[in-house]
Design a protein around this motif. Structure first.
Motif, short mmCIF file in Angstrom:
data_model
loop_
_atom_site.label_atom_id
_atom_site.label_comp_id
_atom_site.label_asym_id
_atom_site.label_seq_id
_atom_site.Cartn_x
_atom_site.Cartn_y
_atom_site.Cartn_z
N LEU A 93 0.86 -1.19 0.00
CA LEU A 93 0.00 0.00 0.00
C LEU A 93 0.89 1.23 0.00
O LEU A 93 1.70 1.42 0.90
CB LEU A 93 -0.91 0.00 1.23
CG LEU A 93 -1.83 1.23 1.38
CD1 LEU A 93 -2.81 1.33 0.22
CD2 LEU A 93 -2.56 1.19 2.73
N ASP A 94 0.74 2.06 -1.02
CA ASP A 94 1.51 3.30 -1.16
C ASP A 94 0.60 4.45 -0.75
O ASP A 94 -0.32 4.82 -1.48
CB ASP A 94 1.98 3.45 -2.62
CG ASP A 94 2.91 4.62 -2.81
OD1 ASP A 94 3.66 4.95 -1.88
OD2 ASP A 94 2.91 5.20 -3.92
N VAL A 95 0.84 5.03 0.41
CA VAL A 95 -0.06 6.03 0.99
C VAL A 95 0.43 7.44 0.64
O VAL A 95 1.51 7.85 1.05
CB VAL A 95 -0.15 5.87 2.51
CG1 VAL A 95 -1.03 6.95 3.12
CG2 VAL A 95 -0.68 4.49 2.87
N VAL A 159 3.91 1.97 2.73
CA VAL A 159 4.89 3.06 2.63
C VAL A 159 4.14 4.38 2.68
O VAL A 159 3.26 4.63 1.85
CB VAL A 159 5.72 2.96 1.34
CG1 VAL A 159 6.76 4.08 1.29
CG2 VAL A 159 6.40 1.59 1.23
N LEU A 160 4.48 5.23 3.66
CA LEU A 160 3.87 6.55 3.77
C LEU A 160 4.78 7.56 3.10
O LEU A 160 5.94 7.72 3.50
CB LEU A 160 3.64 6.92 5.24
CG LEU A 160 2.34 6.42 5.89
CD1 LEU A 160 2.21 4.92 5.81
CD2 LEU A 160 2.23 6.90 7.32
N GLU A 161 4.26 8.24 2.09
CA GLU A 161 5.07 9.11 1.24
C GLU A 161 5.12 10.54 1.77
O GLU A 161 4.78 11.49 1.07
CB GLU A 161 4.52 9.08 -0.19
CG GLU A 161 4.50 7.73 -0.84
CD GLU A 161 5.88 7.14 -1.10
OE1 GLU A 161 6.87 7.91 -1.05
OE2 GLU A 161 5.97 5.94 -1.36
N GLY A 162 5.56 10.68 3.01
CA GLY A 162 5.68 12.01 3.59
C GLY A 162 5.88 11.92 5.08
O GLY A 162 5.97 10.84 5.67
N GLN A 163 5.93 13.08 5.70
CA GLN A 163 6.17 13.16 7.14
C GLN A 163 4.86 13.09 7.90
O GLN A 163 3.87 13.69 7.49
CB GLN A 163 6.90 14.47 7.46
CG GLN A 163 7.29 14.66 8.91
CD GLN A 163 8.15 15.87 9.08
OE1 GLN A 163 9.33 15.85 8.74
NE2 GLN A 163 7.58 16.93 9.60
N VAL A 164 4.85 12.37 9.02
CA VAL A 164 3.64 12.21 9.83
C VAL A 164 3.98 12.46 11.30
O VAL A 164 5.12 12.27 11.73
CB VAL A 164 3.02 10.81 9.65
CG1 VAL A 164 2.66 10.56 8.20
CG2 VAL A 164 3.95 9.71 10.16
N GLU A 165 2.96 12.86 12.05
CA GLU A 165 3.14 13.06 13.49
C GLU A 165 2.63 11.86 14.28
O GLU A 165 2.97 11.70 15.46
CB GLU A 165 2.41 14.33 13.93
CG GLU A 165 3.00 15.60 13.35
CD GLU A 165 2.26 16.84 13.82
OE1 GLU A 165 1.29 16.71 14.61
OE2 GLU A 165 2.65 17.95 13.39
N GLU A 166 1.79 11.05 13.65
CA GLU A 166 1.29 9.84 14.29
C GLU A 166 0.89 8.86 13.20
O GLU A 166 0.64 9.24 12.05
CB GLU A 166 0.11 10.14 15.19
CG GLU A 166 -1.11 10.68 14.46
CD GLU A 166 -2.30 10.86 15.39
OE1 GLU A 166 -2.15 10.63 16.61
OE2 GLU A 166 -3.38 11.22 14.90
N ARG A 180 5.45 -4.78 7.30
CA ARG A 180 6.23 -3.61 7.68
C ARG A 180 5.54 -2.32 7.22
O ARG A 180 5.01 -2.27 6.10
CB ARG A 180 7.63 -3.63 7.05
CG ARG A 180 8.56 -4.75 7.52
CD ARG A 180 8.33 -6.05 6.80
NE ARG A 180 8.46 -5.91 5.35
CZ ARG A 180 7.88 -6.73 4.48
NH1 ARG A 180 7.11 -7.73 4.88
NH2 ARG A 180 8.04 -6.55 3.18
N LEU A 181 5.57 -1.32 8.05
CA LEU A 181 5.14 0.03 7.67
C LEU A 181 6.31 0.96 7.88
O LEU A 181 6.96 0.92 8.93
CB LEU A 181 3.94 0.48 8.50
CG LEU A 181 3.33 1.85 8.14
CD1 LEU A 181 1.82 1.86 8.42
CD2 LEU A 181 4.00 3.00 8.92
N VAL A 182 6.58 1.82 6.89
CA VAL A 182 7.67 2.78 7.01
C VAL A 182 7.13 4.19 6.78
O VAL A 182 6.23 4.40 5.96
CB VAL A 182 8.83 2.48 6.03
CG1 VAL A 182 9.51 1.17 6.38
CG2 VAL A 182 8.35 2.47 4.58
N ALA A 183 7.70 5.13 7.51
CA ALA A 183 7.28 6.53 7.39
C ALA A 183 8.38 7.42 7.93
O ALA A 183 9.25 6.97 8.69
CB ALA A 183 5.98 6.77 8.15
#
Length: 227
Positions: A93-95, A159-166, A180-183
């Protein structure tokens, strides 16, 4: 046809930004050497497609200088993807796929990619570009980014395509066991690439390296009001 200049810039990007940054997965290097990044940015930004920085793909309608959405800097993107340890049999999943460049790279690594985008204009652009370049294993879908896309889950990698706070539990819960989840996770003034790995009903969290990116919409911590 891709211009010679773009091909040279692409090679220079890999040789000067990706290879020296501990990116050793040859599949990532090959994908970033071959995929025309300039096709995934607005016309005005094409000369900047291969710079060692983020590239804006959407600006606010009021003309403010700060981009609302960007492609991640190549070195941070490559290292984040490598951190996800994607295999050829994975469903990913490409978020926040934006214009689809990230999904195109992931499509070279995984069996199937679900590319999630909240902005209708960006989702349409990503769908058109990926269709034109024959990425048959990538499907662009629309929805709130923080909600993920459970209909096609569970996923081997997110994969989260940016910066997140939570990172909401509902998104982590869309991982398979061992997934796996990466961010790029912001903690106070600092931001780092972080890997979450599902271990049954729990999640292991590991900080990997310093990185920075524009915020993804929908991942800000709720404001806390005190008297």
């Amino acid at each position: 046809m891709v211009s010679v200049d773009a091909a040279v810039q692409r090679t220079n990007m890999v040789d000067s930004q990706i290879r020296p940054s501990d990116v050793t997965d040859r599949r990532i290097i090959r994908a970033m050497l071959e995929i025309p990044r300039e096709q995934f940015v607005p016309t005005a930004m094409k000369p900047l497609a291969y710079i060692d920085d983020e590239v804006p793909v959407m600006m606010p309608p009021n003309g403010a200088n700060r981009a609302t959405r960007s492609l991640m800097a190549p070195r941070d993107f490559a290292r984040l993807v490598q951190l996800a340890e994607i295999s050829e049999s994975d469903v990913v999943l490409d978020v926040g796929c934006a214009t689809g460049y990230s999904a195109a790279v992931l499509g070279r690594l995984a069996e199937t990619v679900v590319a999630l985008e909240v902005d209708p204009e960006l989702a349409e652009t990503a769908g058109n570009l990926l269709s034109e370049t024959s990425y048959d294993n990538v499907a662009v879908v629309s929805g709130e980014l923080a909600s993920g896309y459970p209909d096609e889950g569970p996923y081997d990698a997110i994969v989260l395509e940016g910066q997140v706070e939570e990172v909401p539990f509902g998104l982590l819960d869309q991982l398979k066991d061992g997934g796996r989840l990466v961010a790029i996770y912001q903690k106070g003034p600092l931001s780092r690439a972080v890997l979450w790995r599902r271990l049954g009903a729990t999640f292991d969290e590991r900080e990997a390296f310093e990185a920075a990116a524009s915020p993804l919409p929908g991942f800000a911590k709720p404001a806390v009001f005190t008297l």
